[in-house]
Enzyme design. Structure first.
Site, mmCIF file in Angstrom:
data_model
loop_
_atom_site.group_PDB
_atom_site.id
_atom_site.type_symbol
_atom_site.label_atom_id
_atom_site.label_comp_id
_atom_site.label_asym_id
_atom_site.label_seq_id
_atom_site.Cartn_x
_atom_site.Cartn_y
_atom_site.Cartn_z
ATOM 1 N N ASP A 296 0.770 -1.109 -0.141
ATOM 2 C CA ASP A 296 0.038 0.073 0.096
ATOM 3 C C ASP A 296 0.740 1.217 -0.035
ATOM 4 O O ASP A 296 2.178 1.244 0.315
ATOM 5 C CB ASP A 296 -0.893 -0.071 1.250
ATOM 6 C CG ASP A 296 -2.002 0.755 1.070
ATOM 7 O OD1 ASP A 296 -2.368 1.514 -0.113
ATOM 8 O OD2 ASP A 296 -3.119 0.742 1.920
ATOM 9 N N ASP A 297 0.523 2.424 -0.434
ATOM 10 C CA ASP A 297 1.027 3.602 -0.365
ATOM 11 C C ASP A 297 1.344 4.079 0.912
ATOM 12 O O ASP A 297 2.434 4.520 1.335
ATOM 13 C CB ASP A 297 0.274 4.493 -1.216
ATOM 14 C CG ASP A 297 -0.963 5.005 -0.870
ATOM 15 O OD1 ASP A 297 -1.405 4.228 0.121
ATOM 16 O OD2 ASP A 297 -1.774 5.978 -1.332
ATOM 17 N N ASP B 272 -2.315 4.890 7.558
ATOM 18 C CA ASP B 272 -2.495 6.194 8.540
ATOM 19 C C ASP B 272 -3.041 5.553 9.707
ATOM 20 O O ASP B 272 -2.201 5.361 10.756
ATOM 21 C CB ASP B 272 -3.662 7.049 7.706
ATOM 22 C CG ASP B 272 -4.075 8.547 8.028
ATOM 23 O OD1 ASP B 272 -3.917 8.486 9.188
ATOM 24 O OD2 ASP B 272 -4.265 9.267 7.149
#
Length: 159
Positions: free
Chosen positions: A92-93, A96
């Site tokens: 994933d980028d 969070d």
């Protein structure tokens, strides 16, 4: 983007993203993966770049839609996997708050989970990441930005 939640901004250019992905890929080069699973949509571009760097040809996706209505977030799995992730690289980028990461981690507990960027709340859910950013930092990814004309300063000032 909630102005109460984000007090810092971090803009990632295409060049910076590519450098970061190459650096993360370098840390993964000794490992042998069956394939890569990208978390759509944010993980698609990093996964493609990592696949190139590691010469991995088998790529799949996990597709999750998240809802955030009045701070009561929910997740809907649009496409999951029929295995536990053993031998796979999950990409994933960003991690969070960890809401999406937690759901994917439950789905693929044996995958090696990497992100390019990690915030403190979600960081414990990934196996590896490249750069930590503050929880209150908004990351602006290059695929969310466009190139636009900016007037010369003299023209802006003289208006």
């Amino acid at each position: 983007m909630s102005s109460e939640r984000y007090h810092q901004h971090f803009t990632v250019s295409w060049d910076q993203l590519h450098r970061d992905v190459r650096q993360l890929s370098h840390q993964l080069i000794e490992r042998d993966f069956k394939g890569i699973i990208a978390i759509a949509r944010g993980g698609l571009i990093p996964a493609a770049l990592i696949a190139r760097e590691l010469n991995v040809r088998l790529i799949d996706t996990v597709c999750i839609k998240s809802y955030d209505y009045k701070d009561q977030g929910g997740l809907e799995v649009l496409k999951g996997m029929d295995h536990d992730g053993e031998g796979w690289l999950l990409v994933d980028d960003l991690v969070d708050t960890g809401k999406t990461a937690r759901a994917v981690r439950e789905m693929l507990p044996k995958a090696h989970f990497v992100t390019i960027y990690a915030k403190p709340e979600g960081r414990p859910l990934v196996d590896q990441y490249l750069t930590e950013v503050g929880q209150n930092c908004w990351i602006q990814f290059p695929w969310d930005m466009g190139v636009a004309y900016v007037e010369p300063l003299v023209d802006q000032v003289k208006k």
